[in-house]
Write an enzyme that holds these catalytic residues in place. Structure first.
Site, PDB file in Angstrom:
ATOM      1  N   LYS A  35      65.164   7.171 -55.240  1.00 14.33           N
ATOM      2  CA  LYS A  35      64.483   6.176 -54.409  1.00 14.33           C
ATOM      3  C   LYS A  35      65.410   5.732 -53.285  1.00 14.33           C
ATOM      4  O   LYS A  35      66.596   6.030 -53.275  1.00 14.33           O
ATOM      5  CB  LYS A  35      64.064   4.976 -55.258  1.00 14.33           C
ATOM      6  CG  LYS A  35      65.232   4.249 -55.911  1.00 14.33           C
ATOM      7  CD  LYS A  35      64.766   3.122 -56.803  1.00 14.33           C
ATOM      8  CE  LYS A  35      65.965   2.407 -57.434  1.00 14.33           C
ATOM      9  NZ  LYS A  35      65.562   1.253 -58.239  1.00 14.33           N
ATOM     10  N   TYR A 259      84.881 -11.164 -31.503  1.00 12.76           N
ATOM     11  CA  TYR A 259      84.009 -12.293 -31.204  1.00 12.76           C
ATOM     12  C   TYR A 259      84.508 -13.578 -31.855  1.00 12.76           C
ATOM     13  O   TYR A 259      84.965 -13.588 -32.995  1.00 12.76           O
ATOM     14  CB  TYR A 259      82.586 -12.008 -31.693  1.00 12.76           C
ATOM     15  CG  TYR A 259      81.817 -11.071 -30.801  1.00 12.76           C
ATOM     16  CD1 TYR A 259      81.507 -11.424 -29.496  1.00 12.76           C
ATOM     17  CD2 TYR A 259      81.392  -9.827 -31.267  1.00 12.76           C
ATOM     18  CE1 TYR A 259      80.798 -10.567 -28.677  1.00 12.76           C
ATOM     19  CE2 TYR A 259      80.675  -8.957 -30.458  1.00 12.76           C
ATOM     20  CZ  TYR A 259      80.391  -9.338 -29.159  1.00 12.76           C
ATOM     21  OH  TYR A 259      79.692  -8.485 -28.359  1.00 12.76           O
TER      22      TYR A 259
END
Length: 363
Positions: A35, A259
């Site tokens: 999956k 940042y």
């Protein structure tokens, strides 16, 4: 020229893990759980690697019908099981047409099966909630629902039986044994195949191994237990996530990087920029000190992870250069170790890679 970043998937590792799983559960059939795009490794990459190797996987577990149909269209003829079951009554003819088994875990699914008009019965796995409290019929519901399934002409007989463990990755937690005992208390005298063990059950609770084990994360060479590694159990990492240095620059003590000027150099150093970021699925919240592997050593991430890049402290005496390959996780740096640093689990790291990451199946 190889694209960066890229995830290299080793067919050899997948096959070695399948063989190791057979050694660990010699009396059980193996349902390879593929999956979520084969846990990020590529649905068909994984299925085709293990479908015919040696004995091959005995079946495949999927979450969604679309995944099962992709396997069928890709030429996979093995047994398929929808672990979440079907969602709509219109799914049922597709299960019949493509020979797909389904989990039944809710009364709404029973009602759809009772009302459907099918040409051929569907193979059903009745899911019993023994303590996970997510999907499945309670012990109190079991007898009544089981009788309805037996009476339903749209269901093939025998009915197969399964449950799912909540704490199988904790070898010292007795909750798993309690779940095993609960399962046995309502199913002991019944026909049909049984499936209890997931990867954690297979590794740490061998008494849970029945007709089928559902091998998910172990197939990819990863341990389900926090603080553990697949290599401790003879498993081999199937994914190597790689990128490269695109910049190397010297910085002085006190210079900020990234940042928010979040990180500042404590001393003169050399900073490398790696071409991978949260836009590729590498977690933005990876803290300072999370390692990458570069030229034979661990190198720490510094500053905030950006959308397309992350920065690492190479050290002032380093010889690293632009173009050098960087391993984010893989054989030399276990994904479990990276997950521990980040405060997540390896499952999340391997399944969250975005389509920007090229996926290559290697021999």
């Amino acid at each position: 020229m190889k694209p960066f970043p890229r995830a290299e998937i080793s067919r050899k590792a997948l096959q070695a893990n399948l063989a190791r799983i057979r050694e660990l559960a010699p009396q059980s059939k193996i349902m390879a759980v593929v999956k979520a795009n084969g846990y990020g490794h590529g649905l068909l990459n994984v299925a085709n690697s293990v479908a015919t190797y040696d004995q091959g996987a005995d079946g495949f577990g999927l979450a969604r019908l679309e995944e099962a149909l992709e396997l069928r269209s890709g030429g996979v003829n093995a047994r398929l099981l929808l672990l979440e079951g079907f969602f709509r009554v219109t799914d049922l003819p597709l299960l019949v047409q493509h020979h797909i088994d389904t989990v039944v875990h809710h009364e709404s699914q029973v009602e759809m099966l009772e009302q459907a008009e099918l040409t051929t019965p569907v193979t059903v796995w009745m899911k019993i909630d023994t303590g996970m409290h997510r999907l499945g019929f309670s012990l109190a519901q079991f007898d009544a629902i089981y009788q309805r399934l037996l009476a339903c002409h749209n269901i093939a007989k025998p009915i197969h039986l399964m449950t799912h463990f909540a704490c199988s990755d904790e070898p010292d937690n007795s909750f798993t044994q309690a779940q095993i005992d609960a399962f046995e208390s309502v199913t002991a005298s019944l026909d049909g195949d049984r499936s209890l063990a997931n990867s954690g059950g297979m590794l740490f609770w061998p008494q849970s191994q029945r007709d089928w084990i559902r091998a998910g994360i172990a197939l990819y060479g990863v341990s389900p237990m926090v603080g553990d590694k697949g290599g401790n159990h003879g498993l081999v990492p199937a994914m190597e996530l790689k990128s490269q240095l695109i910049s190397v620059k010297d910085h002085q003590a006190g210079d900020s990087v990234g940042y928010g000027a979040f990180w500042r150099a404590r001393k003169d150093t050399r900073i490398g920029v790696v071409a991978i970021g949260y836009g590729d699925g590498y977690p933005r919240h990876a803290p300072e000190g999370t390692p990458v592997w570069l030229n034979g050593r661990r190198v720490p991430i510094v500053g905030r992870v950006s959308m397309d890049m992350l920065t690492v402290d190479l050290g002032l005496d380093s010889q690293d250069k632009v173009g050098d390959e960087v391993l984010l996780w893989g054989s030399a740096l276990a994904v479990e170790e990276v997950a521990d640093h980040i405060g997540t689990i390896a499952y999340e790291l391997v399944t969250k890679l975005t389509p920007r990451v090229a996926v290559a199946l290697l021999p």
